[in-house]
Design an enzyme around this catalytic site. Structure first.
Site, PDB file in Angstrom:
ATOM      1  N   LYS A  23       0.805  -1.223   0.000  1.00  0.00           N
ATOM      2  CA  LYS A  23       0.000   0.000   0.000  1.00  0.00           C
ATOM      3  C   LYS A  23       0.834   1.268   0.000  1.00  0.00           C
ATOM      4  O   LYS A  23       0.328   2.341  -0.332  1.00  0.00           O
ATOM      5  CB  LYS A  23      -0.973  -0.002   1.186  1.00  0.00           C
ATOM      6  CG  LYS A  23      -2.041  -1.069   1.035  1.00  0.00           C
ATOM      7  CD  LYS A  23      -3.272  -0.787   1.851  1.00  0.00           C
ATOM      8  CE  LYS A  23      -4.375  -1.765   1.466  1.00  0.00           C
ATOM      9  NZ  LYS A  23      -5.480  -1.791   2.393  1.00  0.00           N
ATOM     10  N   LYS A  63      -5.553 -11.775  -5.558  1.00  0.00           N
ATOM     11  CA  LYS A  63      -6.703 -12.198  -4.747  1.00  0.00           C
ATOM     12  C   LYS A  63      -7.943 -11.357  -5.091  1.00  0.00           C
ATOM     13  O   LYS A  63      -7.813 -10.197  -5.508  1.00  0.00           O
ATOM     14  CB  LYS A  63      -6.381 -12.139  -3.248  1.00  0.00           C
ATOM     15  CG  LYS A  63      -6.317 -10.763  -2.656  1.00  0.00           C
ATOM     16  CD  LYS A  63      -6.283 -10.823  -1.120  1.00  0.00           C
ATOM     17  CE  LYS A  63      -6.278  -9.401  -0.576  1.00  0.00           C
ATOM     18  NZ  LYS A  63      -6.359  -9.278   0.855  1.00  0.00           N
ATOM     19  N   LYS A  77     -12.064  -6.136  -2.602  1.00  0.00           N
ATOM     20  CA  LYS A  77     -13.203  -5.218  -2.561  1.00  0.00           C
ATOM     21  C   LYS A  77     -12.948  -4.001  -3.424  1.00  0.00           C
ATOM     22  O   LYS A  77     -13.877  -3.361  -3.901  1.00  0.00           O
ATOM     23  CB  LYS A  77     -13.414  -4.720  -1.121  1.00  0.00           C
ATOM     24  CG  LYS A  77     -13.799  -5.783  -0.125  1.00  0.00           C
ATOM     25  CD  LYS A  77     -13.801  -5.155   1.277  1.00  0.00           C
ATOM     26  CE  LYS A  77     -13.903  -6.185   2.372  1.00  0.00           C
ATOM     27  NZ  LYS A  77     -13.458  -5.686   3.673  1.00  0.00           N
TER      28      LYS A  77
HETATM   29  P1  TYM Z   1     -10.954  -7.722   5.248  1.00  0.00           P
HETATM   30  O1  TYM Z   1     -12.065  -6.823   5.608  1.00  0.00           O
HETATM   31  O2  TYM Z   1     -10.048  -7.353   4.130  1.00  0.00           O
HETATM   32  O3  TYM Z   1     -11.509  -9.145   4.886  1.00  0.00           O
HETATM   33  C1  TYM Z   1     -12.401  -9.836   5.742  1.00  0.00           C
HETATM   34  C2  TYM Z   1     -12.060 -11.318   5.743  1.00  0.00           C
HETATM   35  O4  TYM Z   1     -12.132 -11.832   4.416  1.00  0.00           O
HETATM   36  C3  TYM Z   1     -10.928 -12.536   4.118  1.00  0.00           C
HETATM   37  N1  TYM Z   1     -10.626 -12.358   2.684  1.00  0.00           N
HETATM   38  C4  TYM Z   1     -10.460 -13.362   1.829  1.00  0.00           C
HETATM   39  N2  TYM Z   1     -10.508 -14.700   1.984  1.00  0.00           N
HETATM   40  C5  TYM Z   1     -10.312 -15.456   0.881  1.00  0.00           C
HETATM   41  N3  TYM Z   1     -10.079 -14.952  -0.349  1.00  0.00           N
HETATM   42  C6  TYM Z   1     -10.015 -13.619  -0.551  1.00  0.00           C
HETATM   43  N4  TYM Z   1      -9.809 -13.146  -1.779  1.00  0.00           N
HETATM   44  C7  TYM Z   1     -10.215 -12.750   0.559  1.00  0.00           C
HETATM   45  N5  TYM Z   1     -10.226 -11.400   0.711  1.00  0.00           N
HETATM   46  C8  TYM Z   1     -10.474 -11.184   2.023  1.00  0.00           C
HETATM   47  C9  TYM Z   1      -9.868 -11.906   4.984  1.00  0.00           C
HETATM   48  O5  TYM Z   1      -8.800 -12.798   5.205  1.00  0.00           O
HETATM   49  C10 TYM Z   1     -10.640 -11.610   6.247  1.00  0.00           C
HETATM   50  O6  TYM Z   1     -10.681 -12.756   7.076  1.00  0.00           O
HETATM   51  N6  TYM Z   1      -7.376  -7.081   8.642  1.00  0.00           N
HETATM   52  C11 TYM Z   1      -8.664  -7.685   8.439  1.00  0.00           C
HETATM   53  C12 TYM Z   1      -9.759  -7.172   9.364  1.00  0.00           C
HETATM   54  C13 TYM Z   1      -9.464  -7.290  10.818  1.00  0.00           C
HETATM   55  C14 TYM Z   1      -9.447  -8.488  11.578  1.00  0.00           C
HETATM   56  C15 TYM Z   1      -9.172  -8.082  12.906  1.00  0.00           C
HETATM   57  C16 TYM Z   1      -9.643  -9.834  11.261  1.00  0.00           C
HETATM   58  C17 TYM Z   1      -9.193  -6.262  11.671  1.00  0.00           C
HETATM   59  N7  TYM Z   1      -9.022  -6.741  12.930  1.00  0.00           N
HETATM   60  C18 TYM Z   1      -9.068  -9.017  13.957  1.00  0.00           C
HETATM   61  C19 TYM Z   1      -9.547 -10.769  12.306  1.00  0.00           C
HETATM   62  C20 TYM Z   1      -9.262 -10.353  13.623  1.00  0.00           C
HETATM   63  C21 TYM Z   1      -9.106  -7.352   7.020  1.00  0.00           C
HETATM   64  O7  TYM Z   1      -8.662  -6.435   6.413  1.00  0.00           O
HETATM   65  O8  TYM Z   1     -10.124  -8.082   6.555  1.00  0.00           O
END
Ligand code: TYM
Length: 326
Positions: free
Chosen positions: A111, A192, A195
């Site tokens: 990023k 991957k 969003k």
């Molecule tokens: P975020 O919002 O990007 O994504 C939410 C969840 O979706 C999973 N994910 C995917 N899994 C499979 N294939 C993909 N292409 C894909 N894109 C996203 C992510 O692994 C995630 O589980 N940092 C985290 C949010 C967060 C969090 C936390 C998670 C903040 N604090 C504490 C667990 C515990 C995130 O950006 O997720």
């Protein structure tokens, strides 16, 4: 019962990758775990956000949590910024983290690439995520495997603090699924599914209607060899579609390979369209029912009260161990 914590950023376009990598696991864990599911709005502001849009996206994710089957009678559902312990613990952990380890995080490197300067929040993003997890004495964190590095640094930080002040934190484990742990973009299966990608056909959003689902799948990148076979290295496009098909239908990859032996990608894709529509239609319907309801607001309010009670207990212990406050 073991405690589960996870979160999703309210940044719009929640997609099949989020569902298969994370949300589907959230639902499965509810029956035999104490689950806490958060909408991590403070992570979302590590990049600029329009306040009105952010508010809508918070409610979108909350409604989707319920629409996929998270049951507020079994699980706590709340918004991160409604519990002040996340920010407090994040600072304490920041003081126990090193710039070296944070600058090695791939998300930060990606990023901030080619930029002279980057927001500090992007740099300390993994520390806030560690605070989210450690605040609830979490045992298990269900996430997609793109979050592996974040789970590792959380475990490192917890271990480091416990080394100085034993018993401060529970060391959590990540829970990653083998299949569906990483769903790739439909237009470029080497990246991957995300969003924020510009091309809407790179992803299937959970709220896409059947026409959009059909278009995105029929356009999905495959290869010229025409054989439905799982081979991530040489056939990443069809392998990604097989992953999606298998995760949504419950059929194994090898059963799917047998089913489509001698058939082309056209037949396979047509059936996949049906499987995806069947899986997402009930989610979309339930979402529409609940998205603008008072019930949703009440659930989030009650969730924040319950989460705060657990968080305050942890913060009391952490502050005592660190010698903070009176
Ligand atoms: P975020 O919002 O990007 O994504 C939410 C969840 O979706 C999973 N994910 C995917 N899994 C499979 N294939 C993909 N292409 C894909 N894109 C996203 C992510 O692994 C995630 O589980 N940092 C985290 C949010 C967060 C969090 C936390 C998670 C903040 N604090 C504490 C667990 C515990 C995130 O950006 O997720």
């Amino acid at each position: 019962m073991k405690r589960v914590f996870s979160g999703v950023q309210p940044t719009g376009n929640i997609h099949l990758g989020n569902y298969l990598g994370a949300l589907k696991q959230f639902v499965e864990l509810q029956d035999d775990h104490e689950c806490i599911y958060c909408i991590v709005d403070m992570h979302a502001i590590t990049v600029p956000q329009d306040p009105k849009v952010l508010k809508e996206h918070i409610l979108d994710v909350a409604a989707l949590y319920l629409a996929v089957g998270i049951d507020p009678k079994k699980s706590i559902v709340f918004v991160q910024s409604d519990v002040s312990g996340h920010a407090e613990l994040s600072w304490i952990l920041t003081c126990n983290s090193y710039t070296g380890e944070l600058s090695r995080m791939t998300q930060f490197k990606d990023k901030s690439k080619n930029k002279e300067s980057a927001p500090t929040g992007l740099f300390t993003y993994p520390v806030l995520m560690a605070a989210d997890i450690l605040l609830y004495d979490t045992d298990v964190v269900p996430v997609g495997n793109d979050q592996k590095q974040h789970i590792e640094i959380c475990r490192d930080l917890a271990g480091r603090v416990n080394g100085k002040f034993p018993g401060t934190f529970v060391i959590p484990d990540g829970r990653f699924l083998k299949e569906g742990a990483r769903i790739m973009a439909l237009d470029d299966p080497t990246k991957k599914m995300s969003k924020s990608a510009e091309n809407i056909h790179s992803r299937i959003s959970l709220l896409d209607d059947p026409t959009k689902i059909k278009k995105s799948i029929m356009k999905a990148t495959t290869d010229s060899d025409g054989v439905v076979r799982f081979d991530v290295e040489n056939k990443p496009g069809i392998s990604n579609l097989l992953n999606i098909y298998s995760a949504l239908s419950g059929m194994s990859i090898s059963d799917l390979e047998n089913k489509y032996e001698g058939k082309g990608y056209g037949d396979f894709k047509k059936d996949l369209v049906e499987v995806v529509i069947e899986a997402l239609t009930p989610i979309r319907n339930r979402y529409e029912e609940i998205r603008n309801s008072q019930e949703l607001l009440d659930i989030l309010k009650e969730g924040a009260v319950k989460a705060d009670m657990i968080a305050q207990k942890t913060m009391k212990r952490v502050k005592e161990n660190f010698g903070l406050g009176l």
